[in-house]
Design an enzyme around this catalytic site. Structure first.
Site, PDB file in Angstrom:
ATOM      1  N   LYS A 179      13.054 -20.295  -7.201  1.00 18.63           N
ATOM      2  CA  LYS A 179      13.751 -21.161  -6.245  1.00 18.63           C
ATOM      3  C   LYS A 179      12.730 -21.918  -5.387  1.00 18.63           C
ATOM      4  CE  LYS A 179      17.844 -18.160  -6.194  1.00 18.63           C
ATOM      5  NZ  LYS A 179      18.751 -17.321  -5.359  1.00 18.63           N
ATOM      6  N   TYR A 205      26.227 -22.658  -9.726  1.00 15.16           N
ATOM      7  CA  TYR A 205      26.799 -21.718  -8.753  1.00 15.16           C
ATOM      8  C   TYR A 205      28.301 -21.943  -8.557  1.00 15.16           C
ATOM      9  CZ  TYR A 205      22.201 -19.861  -7.267  1.00 15.16           C
ATOM     10  OH  TYR A 205      20.980 -19.229  -7.208  1.00 15.16           O
ATOM     11  N   PHE A 248      28.770 -19.220   2.623  1.00  7.36           N
ATOM     12  CA  PHE A 248      27.337 -19.552   2.567  1.00  7.36           C
ATOM     13  C   PHE A 248      27.008 -20.637   1.550  1.00  7.36           C
ATOM     14  CE2 PHE A 248      27.960 -15.806  -0.208  1.00  7.36           C
ATOM     15  CZ  PHE A 248      27.427 -16.274  -1.403  1.00  7.36           C
ATOM     16  N   ARG A 254      16.941  -8.737 -14.234  1.00 11.52           N
ATOM     17  CA  ARG A 254      17.542  -8.467 -12.920  1.00 11.52           C
ATOM     18  C   ARG A 254      16.829  -7.300 -12.238  1.00 11.52           C
ATOM     19  NH1 ARG A 254      21.903 -11.655 -10.835  1.00 11.52           N
ATOM     20  NH2 ARG A 254      22.980  -9.753 -10.163  1.00 11.52           N
ATOM     21  N   THR A 294      20.122  -8.660  -4.811  1.00  9.47           N
ATOM     22  CA  THR A 294      20.398  -9.965  -4.191  1.00  9.47           C
ATOM     23  C   THR A 294      19.855 -10.000  -2.760  1.00  9.47           C
ATOM     24  OG1 THR A 294      22.428 -10.093  -5.494  1.00  9.47           O
ATOM     25  CG2 THR A 294      22.238 -11.618  -3.633  1.00  9.47           C
ATOM     26  N   ASN A 332      15.705 -15.780  -1.249  1.00  7.34           N
ATOM     27  CA  ASN A 332      15.339 -14.643  -2.109  1.00  7.34           C
ATOM     28  C   ASN A 332      14.558 -15.016  -3.370  1.00  7.34           C
ATOM     29  OD1 ASN A 332      17.513 -15.700  -3.487  1.00  7.34           O
ATOM     30  ND2 ASN A 332      18.719 -13.819  -3.492  1.00  7.34           N
ATOM     31  N   HIS A 366      16.095 -16.608  -9.249  1.00  3.89           N
ATOM     32  CA  HIS A 366      17.417 -16.409  -9.846  1.00  3.89           C
ATOM     33  C   HIS A 366      17.260 -15.763 -11.209  1.00  3.89           C
ATOM     34  CE1 HIS A 366      21.272 -17.130 -11.777  1.00  3.89           C
ATOM     35  NE2 HIS A 366      20.584 -17.598 -12.798  1.00  3.89           N
ATOM     36  N   GLU A 375      23.992 -20.736 -18.783  1.00  4.31           N
ATOM     37  CA  GLU A 375      22.971 -21.312 -17.891  1.00  4.31           C
ATOM     38  C   GLU A 375      21.859 -21.987 -18.693  1.00  4.31           C
ATOM     39  OE1 GLU A 375      21.957 -17.982 -15.353  1.00  4.31           O
ATOM     40  OE2 GLU A 375      23.932 -18.014 -14.402  1.00  4.31           O
TER      41      GLU A 375
END
Ligand code: GTP
Ligand code: MG
Length: 148
Positions: free
Chosen positions: A9, A49, A57, A85, A91, A112, A115, A126
């Site tokens: 990110k 998303y 948020f 993950r 998260t 964070n 992704h 994705e």
């Protein structure tokens, strides 16, 4: 072989953690098959998303994710979706164990760093969204040293 979509990110890029994040996937033995640097549009992020669009948020998430360029990647390997993950952590970075990327390098859920796809099905969706041009196909020499 299973594939997953991993994205560094804007905060991860800005903080110079691209190499660190790539290194953790490389060290594990996963194979990099897609990689690019881009400034994501709102349009692609709204698709990516889509399931979060009604969350309070969501506007902040859009501002965060359009604040700078990202590194988009496809990694391949046995169990790579779930293992990816695990490498990323929870998260919420404060709930992530040391040794994970989020556990080691960040604090806030809205900053964070990375992704990772949450299911094999979503990973393929994705990858189709972010890599319309496709990814590479390459048979690595090291494969028999990594898999039984
Ligand atoms: P991704 O790998 O980015 O998809 O994260 P995730 O699968 O662990 O979480 P999820 O898909 O539920 O949320 C996507 C992203 O939205 C998270 O990584 C956070 O950056 C952000 N996010 C999720 N929940 C919250 C929240 O409660 N507050 C804020 N500020 N951001 C959130
Ligand atoms: Mg998610």
């Amino acid at each position: 072989l299973e594939r997953t979509y991993i994205m560094v990110k804007p905060d991860g890029v800005e903080r110079g953690l691209v190499g660190e994040i790539i290194k953790r996937f490389e060290n594990k033995g996963f194979q990099l098959v897609g990689l690019k640097f881009l400034s994501p549009t709102r349009t692609i992020l709204e698709k990516h998303y889509a399931d979060l669009s009604s969350k309070p948020f969501f506007p902040g998430l859009m501002t965060y994710m359009t604040s700078g360029p990202v590194v988009a990647m496809v990694w391949s390997g046995k169990g790579v979706v779930k293992a990816g993950r695990v490498l990323l952590g929870e998260t919420n970075p404060l709930a992530s164990l040391p040794g994970t990327i989020r556990g080691d390098f960040c604090i806030d859920v809205g900053r964070n760093l990375c992704h990772g796809s949450d299911s094999v099905e979503n990973a393929e969706k994705e990858i189709a969204l972010w890599f319309t041009e496709g990814v590479v196909s390459h048979n690595r020499v090291v494969e028999r040293l990594i898999y039984e």
